[in-house]
Design a protein around this motif. Structure first.
Motif: not given
Length: 768
Positions: A116-117, A166-170, A173-179, A233-246
């Motif tokens: 999909x990415x 691939x990165x997105x907030x835990x 439902x938004x799609x992954x962001x490819x870094x 990537x720029x993230x929000x401190x304290x927010x949990x993110x999921x990253x997938x290296x594939x």
């Protein structure tokens, strides 16, 4: 078999060399757990809380995994250690590059998130490392290298395995962001998007990010690789993110690929912006303050450093650098609620700003309307001090627009700028974006230049048509007399062209208006207008009346007077004489050059041709012709002659035809009056019949005037050749009687023997 001492030493040296060579290769350890790979190798940073670590990969190779830990044995590989994800057994990627990694099974599935990415289908042999993390700071980054066996032949033009970070907030439902993108673009990093030109197949694609093809001694067992690249990537401190290296094979399981993630490069800190380097074409301009912002949410303490040394009293979230000192600027951030300490850094290189020279440009207000045309481009070299590396000079009416180098607000026609005296601004921008501004004073010239200049020339081009090529440089002394040295003059067909300095006339200019034309001279002093003045060009012509070349003839011992009208300023004869006329006594070509009041010359040529009286040297007469005699005259002499038999009717030919028998005076005279010669001549003929009947007409056959020509014997014969009569020049003629008897009517023949002619024969008729 025994090994001699000499060969034993060589064998030991070979083993030592081989061990040293292989020790410089990348080694692979696939016994690490997913938790170890993430927490101990990739991140190793207390500023991110890591959880839910999972890994998936090759399910068919037993103890051998498609992921693991790699270590650099001291060779040329850019990373000291890190994590490897592969589309084959990870240990196959260990160096050197001596075999093709080409394995896997279609039952080892691909990855839908990757498809999909990258917007692809049909992936196989996927390996994915995933985890959740909660950053304490707003940025994170890590370094990686993508390597593949598909870097060979023409494959980069068509084929590439796929990978993504691939990165997105835990819980989102938004799609992954490819870094894993080409920097500054949305293009994924693939074999097909990063490669050099493939001769005969495809052009290069982002070749600056291609690390190179690997030879057989490369530290990894893959044919080619990218340079070290950064995913961030720029993230929000304290927010949990999921990253997938594939990573996965695409379309088939052939020609495997791998991702090398730099150990400890997962940096969760503050982003101070990109390095500002000359090599990156983005250095900082000297004199331009730059502010680095490390502000993070929460209660934090900050310390700024320059080249690793603390900067005194710089403990605020921002640092403004005004002294233009190059170096590495970094910050250490410590949170009040945890032991997490994060850092951020960037390298700043400062380059000099352009140095512009404030200038003044003078123009000429020739029509006294309060405005003039300024050619601003003449200042380019002056305001930049001949420094071409600054880039093009732009001119602005607004100082603010100049400081911003707002080209859309610049003066649109700087070479033809009509304005009143005022101050404008010159600005340049270097390739690094450094802007400099200098003021330009536009003023009117107050110099006085000669006016009403006239420059005349004779029409000397051989065609007296009122047009002539003027050498304009000859006018310069008339304009520059008494003016300062160093001034330059250019000439223009119109005042507008002179003001705009466009369409300058050539050094030799032919007037376009017959006889007289006004052009304009612009006198400049460097970039400044010193003055503009009109110059009247005049073409003078000396065209005397009746001055065509002429031809004259002269007789022996004769003199001639050659003369022209006595109205000229001077005369110059080819004989050296200088009057209006000369007297000559011989044939020749004579010229006179006359000069009029304007100094223009005209030339007249006199061709004097010798002539003389004729001398008759021979006269050829053909007598006894049926239609009259022929007379041909031969003469000597140097003239042109006319010929006459009666003293009045002259002809140019020396031949007279059909001349009746008679006595004539042959005259030959020179047509130019140099004299004549005459001779008497006789043209003879004989009667074609006679009638001896006693009536007093044609009773005797005779040849008139025969005695005047020459002594001759005349004999008459019958048709049988019988001599009938012999006559003398004095004889009265033959009466047609032979031996006392009248001869019958018939044809008879004669024969004349002359002194000076051989013979002449003919026949006549006797009629009764």
């Amino acid at each position: 078999m025994k090994i001699s001492g000499y060969f034993r030493i060589l064998f030991v040296l070979f083993l030592l060399i081989a061990e040293d060579v292989y020790s410089q290769n990348v080694s692979i350890d696939d016994t690490y757990t997913a938790q170890q790979l993430v927490e101990n190798v990739l991140i190793n940073n207390p500023c991110a809380a890591v959880s839910n670590v999972t890994v998936s990969g090759d399910p068919f190779s037993g103890a051998q995994k498609s992921y693991g830990y790699f270590a650099n044995g001291g060779g040329t590989f850019p990373f000291a250690n890190g994590v490897i994800l592969c589309t084959a057994r990870a240990q196959r990627a260990a160096g050197p590059n001596t075999s093709l990694i080409d394995e896997g099974q279609t039952a080892w599935l691909g990855d839908l998130d990757l498809q999909q990415a990258l917007n692809i289908t049909n992936t196989f042999n996927a390996t994915a490392l995933e985890f959740d993390f909660t950053p304490q700071n707003s940025n994170f980054r890590f370094n990686y290298i993508f390597a593949s066996e598909e870097y060979q032949g023409t494959a980069p033009c068509r084929y590439s395995d796929g990978f993504a970070f691939l990165l997105k907030e835990v819980g989102s439902s938004a799609p992954y962001q490819n870094l894993a993108l080409i920097p500054g673009t949305t293009t994924p990093v693939l074999v097909t998007s990063v490669h050099p030109a493939i001769s005969g197949s495809c052009a290069a694609a982002n070749p600056t990010f291609f690390g190179g093809y690997n030879g057989s001694t490369a530290p990894i067992n893959l044919n080619g690789q990218t340079v070290v690249m950064t995913a961030q990537a720029t993230v929000i401190p304290g927010q949990t993110y999921h990253i997938k290296l594939v990573i996965a094979d695409h379309e088939n399981v052939r020609y495997d690929s791998a991702i090398f993630l730099g150990g400890g490069s997962f940096n969760i800190g503050v982003d101070l912006g990109p390095d500002r380097l000359i090599a990156n074409n983005n250095p900082v301009c000297e004199g331009n303050p730059i502010t680095l912002n490390a502000n993070q949410a929460g209660s934090n303490s900050y310390q700024w450093f320059w080249n690793g040394n603390p900067i005194a009293s710089q403990t605020n979230p921002t640092l403004t650098i005004s002294n233009s000192v190059s170096g590495t600027y970094s910050v250490a951030i410590t949170t009040a609620t945890s032991s997490c300490a994060s850092t951020g850094s960037c390298i700043l290189e400062f380059v000099p700003k352009p140095l512009l020279v404030a200038s003044t440009l003078l123009a000429c207000d020739d029509n006294q309307d309060g405005s003039a045309v300024f050619n601003l481009n003449k200042l380019n070299a002056i305001v930049t001090n001949n420094t071409s590396s600054y880039g093009p000079v732009q001119y602005f009416e607004s100082y603010t627009a100049a400081l911003q180098f707002a080209v859309n607000l610049s003066i649109p026609t700087p070479n033809n700028y009509l304005t009143v005296p005022k101050t404008i601004y010159a600005a340049v921008q270097t390739p690094f974006g450094c802007i400099a501004v200098a003021s330009v004073q536009l003023q009117f010239s107050s110099a006085t230049v000669p006016q009403n200049i006239s420059y005349a020339s004779c029409d000397l081009d051989g065609n007296l048509d009122g047009f002539f090529g003027f050498s304009l440089l000859n006018i310069n002394p008339l304009l520059l007399n008494g003016l300062p040295s160093g001034l330059v003059v250019n000439y223009y067909a119109s005042l507008a062209d002179a003001q705009a300095e466009q369409n300058a006339l050539p050094a030799v200019y032919t007037n376009s208006i017959i006889n007289q034309e006004t052009i304009y001279a612009k006198i400049t002093n460097g970039p400044d207008c010193f003055g503009i003045t009109a110059v009247a060009l005049e073409v003078n012509r000396n065209e005397p009346a009746n001055f065509e070349d002429s031809s004259l003839y002269i007789c022996p011992l004769q003199t001639l007077d050659l003369a022209v009208d006595p109205v000229f300023s001077s005369y110059n004869w080819s004989t050296g004489e200088s009057g209006a006329g000369i007297r000559i006594g011989s044939a020749n070509t004579y010229t006179v050059i006359v000069t009029d009041a304007n100094g223009c010359e005209a030339t007249k040529k006199f061709e004097v041709i010798a002539s003389s009286a004729p001398t008759i040297t021979n006269i050829q007469i053909d007598h006894f012709q049926t239609n009259g005699g022929t007379v041909q005259v031969t003469v000597t002499g140097n003239g042109s002659y006319l010929y006459s038999l009666n003293g009045s009717d002259y002809q140019p030919s020396p031949v007279f035809m059909a001349i009746a028998p008679n006595e004539y005076i042959l005259s030959v005279e020179d047509i130019h009056g140099c004299g004549k010669d005459t001779e008497p001549i006789y043209v003879l003929d004989y009667p074609r019949f006679f009638t001896p009947n006693g009536d007093g007409f044609n009773d005797y056959w005779r040849i008139e005037n025969l005695k005047l020509v020459s002594k001759a014997k005349l004999r008459i014969f019958d048709r049988f050749g019988k001599l009938l009569k012999e006559l003398s020049e004095e004889s009265a003629g033959w009466d047609g009687i032979y031996l006392g008897k009248q001869l019958p009517a018939d044809d008879y023949w004669f024969r004349i023997e002359f002194d000076q002619f051989e013979t002449l024969t003919g026949n006549f008729s006797l009629k009764r």
